[in-house]
Every structure is written in structure tokens, then in C-alpha cells.
Design a protein around this motif. Structure first.
Motif, PDB file in Angstrom:
ATOM      1  N   ASP A  97     -16.096  26.162 -15.015  1.00 21.10           N
ATOM      2  CA  ASP A  97     -15.142  25.842 -16.091  1.00 21.10           C
ATOM      3  C   ASP A  97     -15.937  25.412 -17.321  1.00 21.10           C
ATOM      4  OD1 ASP A  97     -13.194  24.823 -17.806  1.00 21.10           O
ATOM      5  OD2 ASP A  97     -11.947  24.115 -16.146  1.00 21.10           O
ATOM      6  N   PRO A  98     -16.138  26.311 -18.287  1.00 26.62           N
ATOM      7  CA  PRO A  98     -16.927  25.960 -19.477  1.00 26.62           C
ATOM      8  C   PRO A  98     -16.349  24.783 -20.271  1.00 26.62           C
ATOM      9  CG  PRO A  98     -16.643  28.333 -19.308  1.00 26.62           C
ATOM     10  CD  PRO A  98     -15.750  27.729 -18.285  1.00 26.62           C
ATOM     11  N   ALA A 111     -26.978  13.924 -15.343  1.00 25.47           N
ATOM     12  CA  ALA A 111     -25.972  13.345 -14.443  1.00 25.47           C
ATOM     13  C   ALA A 111     -26.130  13.896 -13.023  1.00 25.47           C
ATOM     14  CB  ALA A 111     -24.570  13.641 -14.988  1.00 25.47           C
ATOM     15  N   ILE A 112     -26.395  15.209 -12.904  1.00 21.13           N
ATOM     16  CA  ILE A 112     -26.581  15.811 -11.571  1.00 21.13           C
ATOM     17  C   ILE A 112     -27.826  15.249 -10.897  1.00 21.13           C
ATOM     18  CG2 ILE A 112     -27.087  17.971 -10.370  1.00 21.13           C
ATOM     19  CD1 ILE A 112     -25.344  19.415 -12.393  1.00 21.13           C
ATOM     20  N   GLU A 113     -28.915  15.059 -11.660  1.00 16.92           N
ATOM     21  CA  GLU A 113     -30.147  14.536 -11.073  1.00 16.92           C
ATOM     22  C   GLU A 113     -29.953  13.126 -10.541  1.00 16.92           C
ATOM     23  OE1 GLU A 113     -34.885  13.902 -12.262  1.00 16.92           O
ATOM     24  OE2 GLU A 113     -33.419  14.594 -13.753  1.00 16.92           O
ATOM     25  N   ASN A 114     -29.309  12.263 -11.341  1.00 17.00           N
ATOM     26  CA  ASN A 114     -29.077  10.890 -10.895  1.00 17.00           C
ATOM     27  C   ASN A 114     -28.131  10.848  -9.696  1.00 17.00           C
ATOM     28  OD1 ASN A 114     -30.715   9.775 -12.924  1.00 17.00           O
ATOM     29  ND2 ASN A 114     -29.026   9.761 -14.400  1.00 17.00           N
ATOM     30  N   THR A 151     -19.176  16.775  -8.671  1.00 17.26           N
ATOM     31  CA  THR A 151     -19.358  17.542  -9.910  1.00 17.26           C
ATOM     32  C   THR A 151     -18.168  18.436 -10.246  1.00 17.26           C
ATOM     33  OG1 THR A 151     -20.484  19.277  -8.654  1.00 17.26           O
ATOM     34  CG2 THR A 151     -21.868  17.569  -9.657  1.00 17.26           C
ATOM     35  N   ASP A 152     -17.168  18.448  -9.398  1.00 13.40           N
ATOM     36  CA  ASP A 152     -15.997  19.283  -9.686  1.00 13.40           C
ATOM     37  C   ASP A 152     -15.302  18.889 -11.000  1.00 13.40           C
ATOM     38  OD1 ASP A 152     -14.185  21.435  -8.614  1.00 13.40           O
ATOM     39  OD2 ASP A 152     -12.730  19.791  -8.802  1.00 13.40           O
ATOM     40  N   PRO A 153     -15.165  17.603 -11.346  1.00  7.99           N
ATOM     41  CA  PRO A 153     -14.553  17.272 -12.654  1.00  7.99           C
ATOM     42  C   PRO A 153     -15.394  17.698 -13.837  1.00  7.99           C
ATOM     43  CG  PRO A 153     -14.420  15.399 -11.151  1.00  7.99           C
ATOM     44  CD  PRO A 153     -15.342  16.397 -10.533  1.00  7.99           C
ATOM     45  N   LYS A 157     -19.901  23.859  -9.745  1.00  8.27           N
ATOM     46  CA  LYS A 157     -19.808  24.074  -8.305  1.00  8.27           C
ATOM     47  C   LYS A 157     -21.214  24.109  -7.724  1.00  8.27           C
ATOM     48  CE  LYS A 157     -18.128  27.214  -4.736  1.00  8.27           C
ATOM     49  NZ  LYS A 157     -17.618  26.079  -3.922  1.00  8.27           N
ATOM     50  N   VAL A 158     -21.497  23.204  -6.783  1.00 14.76           N
ATOM     51  CA  VAL A 158     -22.794  23.165  -6.110  1.00 14.76           C
ATOM     52  C   VAL A 158     -22.737  24.111  -4.914  1.00 14.76           C
ATOM     53  CG1 VAL A 158     -24.476  21.730  -4.925  1.00 14.76           C
ATOM     54  CG2 VAL A 158     -23.194  20.803  -6.878  1.00 14.76           C
ATOM     55  N   ASN A 159     -23.526  25.175  -4.952  1.00 13.99           N
ATOM     56  CA  ASN A 159     -23.520  26.186  -3.892  1.00 13.99           C
ATOM     57  C   ASN A 159     -24.441  25.820  -2.725  1.00 13.99           C
ATOM     58  OD1 ASN A 159     -21.747  27.836  -5.356  1.00 13.99           O
ATOM     59  ND2 ASN A 159     -23.447  28.775  -6.471  1.00 13.99           N
TER      60      ASN A 159
END
Length: 320
Positions: A97-98, A111-114, A151-153, A157-159
Motif C-alpha cells: 500500500d503506497p 522502524a523495521i530495523e528497530n 508492519t501491516d499498518p 508485507k514481510v515475506n
């Protein structure tokens, strides 16, 4: 001056062309543009040509929709049994979702790394050292599920999540290397024992096959010898039968000739005496002579004595 009216018109046309070119956009495949209208979200442009209204519309962000890879630096984590180790992770994610990706979080990668480091510490804190080293798949699946939900909000999507390296302390590494060396030596000993066992089995199988072949050869030789002896006995019996048959044939022939000659009783009795003489030459200890032959036998004995006496007298006369 009137003949120069075309100059401002030409400049205006050029400016309009440049303005059109500047506001004409072609969105490539696997990309998306987030467009705002006077600073407010307006639309998501997908692949294809698009024309932007000058001064009021703006492309806020260009987003790649391809799967991306984030390789994070090693993070210090502590296991359940208080062993500190370094673990670095690799995350495969995709923006779905861009709009949420643009406005959901300020710095998505940070944010993903933390979030990854925090999740990893929580999961490893519930496991001891051995479980951490042997449960990579479990850790990967748990991290993927947690990160995907978190991370959905953000429109992400983490594959897949992979633990790239697990680096324990130096003393534990040395102990692990010794244990691995001992395990390799144990496996080598097992393989050598298995090889010797297989070799012994092959030797025993070869000896067994040789014994079987030898026994079969002896059996075949005995069978052939028995067959030869049986054939020899058969041939001997056939030869004996043939001899008896020939004797019987000769006897029958002699009887036939004798019958054709019409002998009298005296000749027949003489023939009987000859037969009795042949019988007497055998091993029989008792011979019964028919009564009708006894007189003839006495006559023959007397004649034999006369002949012998004559022969003796003749020899005496010749001596004198």
C-alpha cells in the motif's frame, strides 16, 4: 514593430510545451506514484501515462512495488541461560500500500530495523543456547509472523526472515569446535567399522559361494559317477543277457538239428549223461540220477574201464 508579433507567441508556445513535458509522467511497471493536491493526498498513479496539473498537483513519493531485501547489522542478544551472542538478520519485504507506506511511518526502514532487533531479543530470551543454535526455522517463522503483523499498518508485507549469522562468545566457539571435531572422529570410526563389517560380510559371502560351488561340483561328480556305474551295470547285464540269449539260441539250434536227425533213445540218454557230467563239475554236493539213466551210466562206466584197460595193455605191450 508589427512584424515582430510572432516572437512572444513563439516564446509562449515553447513555454507551454516545456510545461507539458514537465508535467507529463509515465509510471513504469512495478512502480506507483503518490500524488497530492495542494499538499493533500490525491491519488495513486499506477503504470501508464499521467498528466499532472501544474502548481497544484505534486508527486509526493515514488514507491517500488518489487520485493526488497534489508540486511541489518548484527545485534547483541542474551539467551535464557545468560549467553550473549551476536545475530544479524535478513528481511524480505514488499510494499503493498503506497499510501500507508508514505504516510504511515516517518522512516520505514529504520522502524523495521528497530522492530526486528526488539522482536529478536524477545524470542531469543525465551531460548537457551542449544535451542537457539538448533531452532533457526522456528525463530525465522516466529519473527516473520510478528513483523508482518506489526508492519501491516505501514503498508508493508514481510515475506521471509532469515537469521544470517549466529555468533556465540569465543570460549563457546572453541568448545563447539572441539565437540564438532569429536563428532567427526566418532563418525569416522563408525564409518571405518561399517566398512570393515561390510568387507567381512563380502568375504564370508565369497567363501559361502565358493563352498556352494564346490559342493555342487562334488554332487555333480558323484551323480556322473553313479550314472557311469549304472550304465556299466546295464551294459554288463545286457551283455550277459545277450550271451544267455546266444547260448539258448545255440541250444535250441542243436535241439532242432537233433530232432531233424531223429536220434534214438540211446543218443538222448548219452546227451543226458553229458549234461549230468557238466553238472557234476560244479559245486553241487548231491546229484540225483534218474533210474532210466542208471543202467546206461553203468554201461558207460564199464565201457570207460574197458577202454582205459585196453589203453593200459597197449601201453605195456609197446613197452615190452
Amino acid at each position: 514593430m508589427n512584424h515582430l508579433w510572432w516572437i512572444p507567441i513563439s516564446i509562449l508556445i515553447i513555454l507551454l510545451v516545456l510545461l507539458f513535458i514537465a508535467n507529463f509522467h509515465v509510471v513504469q511497471q512495478s512502480q506507483a506514484y503518490v500524488v497530492t493536491w495542494l499538499g493533500k493526498f490525491y491519488a495513486i498513479w499506477n503504470q501508464g501515462p499521467h498528466l499532472k496539473v501544474p502548481f497544484v498537483m505534486r508527486v509526493a513519493k515514488k514507491v517500488s512495488l518489487k520485493e526488497q531485501v534489508a540486511d541489518f547489522a548484527p545485534q547483541p542478544v542474551i539467551t535464557k541461560d545468560n549467553v550473549t551472542m551476536q545475530i544479524d538478520t535478513v528481511i524480505y519485504f514488499q510494499i503493498t500500500d503506497p499510501k500507508l507506506y508514505t504516510y504511515g511511518v516517518e522512516y520505514p526502514m529504520s522502524a523495521i530495523e528497530n522492530l526486528t532487533a526488539t522482536t529478536l531479543r524477545n524470542i531469543i530470551g525465551e531460548l537457551d543456547l542449544e535451542e537457539t543454535l538448533t531452532s533457526r526455522d522456528l525463530i525465522n517463522s516466529r519473527m516473520r509472523a510478528i513483523l508482518d503483523e506489526a508492519t501491516d499498518p505501514w503498508g508493508i508485507k514481510v515475506n521471509r526472515v532469515e537469521l544470517k549469522n549466529i555468533i556465540p562468545p569465543k570460549d563457546i566457539q572453541v568448545a563447539m569446535e572441539k565437540q564438532m571435531k569429536a563428532e567427526r572422529e566418532r563418525r569416522e570410526s563408525i564409518l571405518q567399522a561399517e566398512g570393515q563389517k561390510q568387507s567381512q560380510i563380502l568375504v564370508a559371502e565369497g567363501e559361502k559361494a565358493a563352498a556352494i560351488l564346490k559342493a555342487d561340483a562334488a554332487k555333480q561328480a558323484a551323480i556322473l559317477q553313479a550314472e557311469g556305474e549304472r550304465e556299466a551295470r546295464i551294459m554288463a547285464a545286457e551283455a550277459e543277457a545277450e550271451a544267455i540269449k546266444r547260448v539258448q539260441t545255440a541250444l535250441a539250434e542243436s535241439l532242432r538239428l537233433l530232432n531233424e536227425a531223429a536220434p534214438n533213445d540211446q543218443v538222448v540218454k548219452l546227451k543226458a549223461l553229458e549234461a549230468m557230467e557238466k553238472i557234476a563239475d560244479g559245486k553241487a554236493t548231491k546229484i540225483i540220477i534218474p533210474s532210466e539213466l542208471q543202467g546206461l551210466a553203468g554201461l558207460a562206466a564199464g565201457a570207460k574201464a574197458v577202454f582205459e584197460s585196453d589203453g593200459t595193455s597197449q601201453k605195456l605191450n609197446e613197452t615190452k
